[in-house]
Enzyme design. Structure first.
Site, PDB file in Angstrom:
ATOM      1  N   LYS A  27      16.657  27.984 -26.639  1.00 14.96           N
ATOM      2  CA  LYS A  27      16.740  26.544 -26.914  1.00 14.96           C
ATOM      3  C   LYS A  27      15.883  25.712 -25.959  1.00 14.96           C
ATOM      4  O   LYS A  27      15.224  24.768 -26.380  1.00 14.96           O
ATOM      5  CB  LYS A  27      18.184  26.062 -26.851  1.00 14.96           C
ATOM      6  CG  LYS A  27      19.051  26.460 -28.053  1.00 14.96           C
ATOM      7  CD  LYS A  27      20.371  25.690 -28.022  1.00 14.96           C
ATOM      8  CE  LYS A  27      21.489  26.367 -28.798  1.00 14.96           C
ATOM      9  NZ  LYS A  27      21.307  26.453 -30.225  1.00 14.96           N
ATOM     10  N   GLU A  82      22.181  17.460 -23.182  1.00 15.00           N
ATOM     11  CA  GLU A  82      21.715  16.508 -24.197  1.00 15.00           C
ATOM     12  C   GLU A  82      22.650  15.318 -24.245  1.00 15.00           C
ATOM     13  O   GLU A  82      23.836  15.441 -23.957  1.00 15.00           O
ATOM     14  CB  GLU A  82      21.744  17.153 -25.602  1.00 15.00           C
ATOM     15  CG  GLU A  82      20.602  18.100 -25.851  1.00 15.00           C
ATOM     16  CD  GLU A  82      20.668  18.730 -27.240  1.00 15.00           C
ATOM     17  OE1 GLU A  82      21.570  18.384 -28.023  1.00 15.00           O
ATOM     18  OE2 GLU A  82      19.801  19.566 -27.512  1.00 15.00           O
ATOM     19  N   HIS A 101      31.316  23.839 -36.965  1.00 10.78           N
ATOM     20  CA  HIS A 101      29.860  23.952 -36.999  1.00 10.78           C
ATOM     21  C   HIS A 101      29.347  24.840 -38.116  1.00 10.78           C
ATOM     22  O   HIS A 101      28.204  25.279 -38.114  1.00 10.78           O
ATOM     23  CB  HIS A 101      29.295  24.431 -35.657  1.00 10.78           C
ATOM     24  CG  HIS A 101      29.665  23.539 -34.517  1.00 10.78           C
ATOM     25  ND1 HIS A 101      29.502  22.176 -34.565  1.00 10.78           N
ATOM     26  CD2 HIS A 101      30.228  23.812 -33.327  1.00 10.78           C
ATOM     27  CE1 HIS A 101      29.936  21.651 -33.442  1.00 10.78           C
ATOM     28  NE2 HIS A 101      30.398  22.624 -32.675  1.00 10.78           N
ATOM     29  N   ARG A 149      13.903  31.413 -41.210  1.00 10.06           N
ATOM     30  CA  ARG A 149      14.285  32.247 -42.375  1.00 10.06           C
ATOM     31  C   ARG A 149      14.628  31.339 -43.551  1.00 10.06           C
ATOM     32  O   ARG A 149      14.599  30.127 -43.421  1.00 10.06           O
ATOM     33  CB  ARG A 149      15.515  33.074 -42.010  1.00 10.06           C
ATOM     34  CG  ARG A 149      16.636  32.171 -41.519  1.00 10.06           C
ATOM     35  CD  ARG A 149      17.926  32.890 -41.294  1.00 10.06           C
ATOM     36  NE  ARG A 149      18.830  32.107 -40.481  1.00 10.06           N
ATOM     37  CZ  ARG A 149      19.622  31.138 -40.924  1.00 10.06           C
ATOM     38  NH1 ARG A 149      19.586  30.803 -42.194  1.00 10.06           N
ATOM     39  NH2 ARG A 149      20.415  30.476 -40.119  1.00 10.06           N
TER      40      ARG A 149
END
Ligand code: ADP
Length: 679
Positions: free
Chosen positions: A118, A202, A237, A294
């Site tokens: 990330k 973040e 999520h 993908r």
């Protein structure tokens, strides 16, 4: 990049079936792979050839790189499509295919690696001018420095494991006070899960939407975006309902996000289908979250609104062709939704469910649906087992409409037409989402399900009409099982010319409590006053002090029309043992159904039905229906837990009907036979 004539699909379930469908249409030979658990699975049955990989555990089959490469060698497959999950984002797999001279239908290993971490991905995206959530993703991991960065960003902040995925090592920090404790916790979790404790920080957006852009690149330097999908409806999520286009987008925002997504892909030398995920804030700002290298589960909604086949695009790009369309040639028509049907119980915190699908079907015509506008991508069929080895997603229901309202109405109707029996699913939950006023109004953000928990999970309050309808549905099925037009002619002396009363107790039940009885919540429907007018039969029903005139007309399959005081409703309805299930586009009614008339009638304290004491198999029926038997005589034998159980006559009388035959499987509580005691 060379042409290939044989494609191996290194996956299972709906995506394997879906990829092979397009491959066949393109004239390719298809090869499936399977584990012990999937020897008879639908993707194996549909493939031209199939190769066994290994035991049920994914690690030893679908994730076994050597076994998959060997299967391609054995069958002469020139290319492998990985689907999603399993080996689809595994750089080592792509390298193994490169070494074996087999084409990977997907991006180069270097592009997968670039998006794997990330922090590194965010640095690359910053370089490409893709907007990032304000935050810190540097190498310096000193406690005091991280704290200072968090203070600078402003709380709440989100701590994320750099190496993370699946929501692990991720925590919201509300204020500076809680920062150190959260940091320590996240580091421990991340170290344990990924062997890497690096963190990024973040700004935590409080009401963001999840909006992702479908991108495509070829090996000639072309890149386009096929617009966006809104996937804000998530639980833990995980996406549940997706749609395209995203509601409320302006042409300008669409272009900005699309172009940013193509820049992101081209920055890392991307080839093939990819998805760039963004958080879209209430003020229209959008921020890069991650790129999935993908094909996504939810790609069909994009296919519906663009008229393109994304798997065909993937295969053409893998063959070295240029993208089939340029950006100018791509347009959006109408609106599309996808609902994911999972074998899980929303009422038990979405616990995955297993079992055998005794029925899996959808009657489009009966439900008045246009086959051009409803697509069911599934990897299962009636009779298939749902095991605990793999993802519990059974199928995806995808619909199209001229606009959002029309598409959503079609979704609700299509969900009602889906007939799934034998395994607990989230179908009713999906219907509740599809008919939720907040969802209709597109009040979307990633906490939609959480915010609406009270209404989405509330126990249904059934109306008098629903109780009355269920009483009739149960009786109608009883009549059919008895192979007689009317139970009134056969049971408990309930005869045409002898007015009689049948009492039925009903109470709400869930998918899992199929056999629970809670007498407190019961409603009793009294059925009497049968009258015939030509082919139609009507009754008087009494419930909760109200009297209704009722009739029931069986239609094709499980469909029936129930008319109550002149109000006719069409529904899918059936009785499974003691549970009546009625489904229409507004939702599902599930009521525990029990006849209590025989008991109430006092003069014979004998049950009118005998039920199975446990799950098992019927071994033999020992008497003819109608033949007189004495109390205690064996009527039927069943086997359970390797032992035989004999059902004996509860009184002198006769068996009115058996509900099963020798060899049938019965569930605990299923009604085995109807017994009529002598007066
Ligand atoms: P993972 O890779 O573990 O799935 P992601 O970075 O993709 O983690 O984030 C998963 C989900 O967490 C997103 O879909 C979104 O709902 C939420 N999320 C991620 N980052 C933020 C953020 N900065 N603010 C608010 N919610 C976020």
């Amino acid at each position: 990049m060379t042409k290939f004539d044989t494609l191996l699909v290194a996956n299972r379930g709906e995506i394997a079936c879906r990829v092979m469908r397009t491959a066949r249409a393109m004239g390719l030979r298809t090869v499936a792979v399977y584990s012990d658990a999937d020897a008879n699975a639908r993707h194996v049955r549909e493939a031209d050839e199939a190769v066994h990989l290994g035991p049920a555990a994914a690690r030893e089959s679908y994730l076994n790189v050597e076994a998959v490469v060997e299967a391609a060698r054995r069958t002469g497959a020139g290319a492998i499509h990985p689907g999603y999950g399993f080996l689809s984002e595994n750089g080592a797999f792509v390298e193994a295919l490169d070494a074996a001279g087999i084409t990977f239908v997907g991006p180069p290993a270097s592009a997968i690696a670039a998006m794997g971490d990330k922090s590194a991905a965010k640095a690359r995206m910053h370089h490409a001018g893709v907007p990032l959530v304000p935050g810190y993703h540097g190498d310096d991991q000193d406690d005091a420095l991280l704290r200072a960065e968090a203070d600078k960003i402003g709380y709440p902040v989100l701590l994320k494991a750099s190496a993370g995925g699946g929501g692990k090592g991720m925590r919201v920090v509300e204020s500076g006070d809680g920062f150190q404790a959260a940091l320590d916790g996240c580091r421990r979790e991340s170290q344990a899960a990924f062997g890497d404790a690096r963190m990024l920080i973040e700004k935590y957006l409080t009401q963001p939407r999840h909006v992702e852009v479908q991108v495509f690149c070829d090996s000639h330097g072309n890149g386009v975006y096929l617009f966006e999908r809104d996937c804000s409806v998530q639980r833990r999520h995980q996406k549940v309902l997706e749609e395209a286009p995203a509601p409320g987008m302006t042409a300008e925002l669409r272009r900005e996000m699309g172009e940013a997504a193509v820049r992101a892909a081209q920055e890392i030398g991307y080839v093939g289908a990819g998805t760039v995920e963004f958080l879209l804030d209430a003020d229209g700002s959008f921020y890069f979250m991650e790129m999935n290298t993908r094909l996504q589960v939810e790609h069909p909604v994009t296919e519906m609104i663009t008229g393109q086949d994304l798997v065909e695009w993937q295969l053409r790009v893998a063959m070295g062709e240029a993208l089939p369309s340029s950006q100018d040639e791509l347009t959006i028509t109408g609106h599309s939704f996808e609902a994911r049907l999972y074998a899980e119980d929303p009422e038990q915190d979405f616990l995955p469910a297993t079992g055998t699908l005794t029925r899996f079907a959808m009657d489009l015509e009966g439900a008045g649906l246009d086959p051009e506008r409803v697509r069911l991508d599934s990897g299962v069929a009636t009779g298939d087992a749902v095991s605990m080895h793999y993802d519990p997603m059974l199928a995806k229901l995808i619909v199209f409409g001229d606009d959002r309202d029309q598409a959503l109405a079609t979704l609700a109707r299509a969900l009602a037409a889906l007939d799934v029996q034998g395994v607990v699913t989230n179908r009713t939950f999906l219907q509740r989402l599809a008919t939720h006023p907040g969802f209709k109004n597109a009040e979307l953000d990633t906490r939609f399900i959480e915010r609406n928990e009270a209404t989405l999970f509330a126990p249904r309050q059934y109306s008098i009409e629903e109780y009355a309808g269920a009483a009739l549905v149960g009786l109608n099925q009883l009549a059919r099982e008895c192979e007689s037009d009317s139970p009134w002619d056969r049971h408990d002396g309930f005869r045409l010319n002898a007015p009689h009363t049948i009492r039925i107790a009903l109470c709400p039940t869930t998918q899992n409590q199929a056999h629970a009885q809670s007498p407190d919540a019961e409603g009793v429907v009294v059925v009497e006053g049968r009258r015939e007018h030509g082919t139609e039969t009507t009754w008087q029903l009494t419930i909760g002090g109200e009297t209704l005139t009722a009739s029931l007309e069986p239609l094709a399959g499980d469909a029936v029309a129930v008319t109550l005081d002149g109000h006719r409703r069409r529904l899918q309805a059936r009785r499974d043992g003691h549970v009546v299930v009625m489904v229409d586009p507004r939702g599902e009614t599930r009521l525990f159904w029990r006849r209590i008339d025989a008991i109430d009638h006092g003069h014979h304290e004998v049950e009118s039905t005998l039920t199975a004491p446990m799950h098992g198999t019927v071994v033999a029926l020992l008497v003819e229906p109608g033949a007189s038997v004495e109390k205690g005589m064996p009527l039927m034998v069943m086997e359970a837990m390797k032992m035989e159980h004999t059902m004996a006559a509860p009184a002198n009388g006769h068996v009115a009907s058996f509900h099963f035959q020798a060899g049938d499987t019965v569930g605990q509580g299923d009604v085995l036979l109807e017994f009529a005691a002598d007066e």
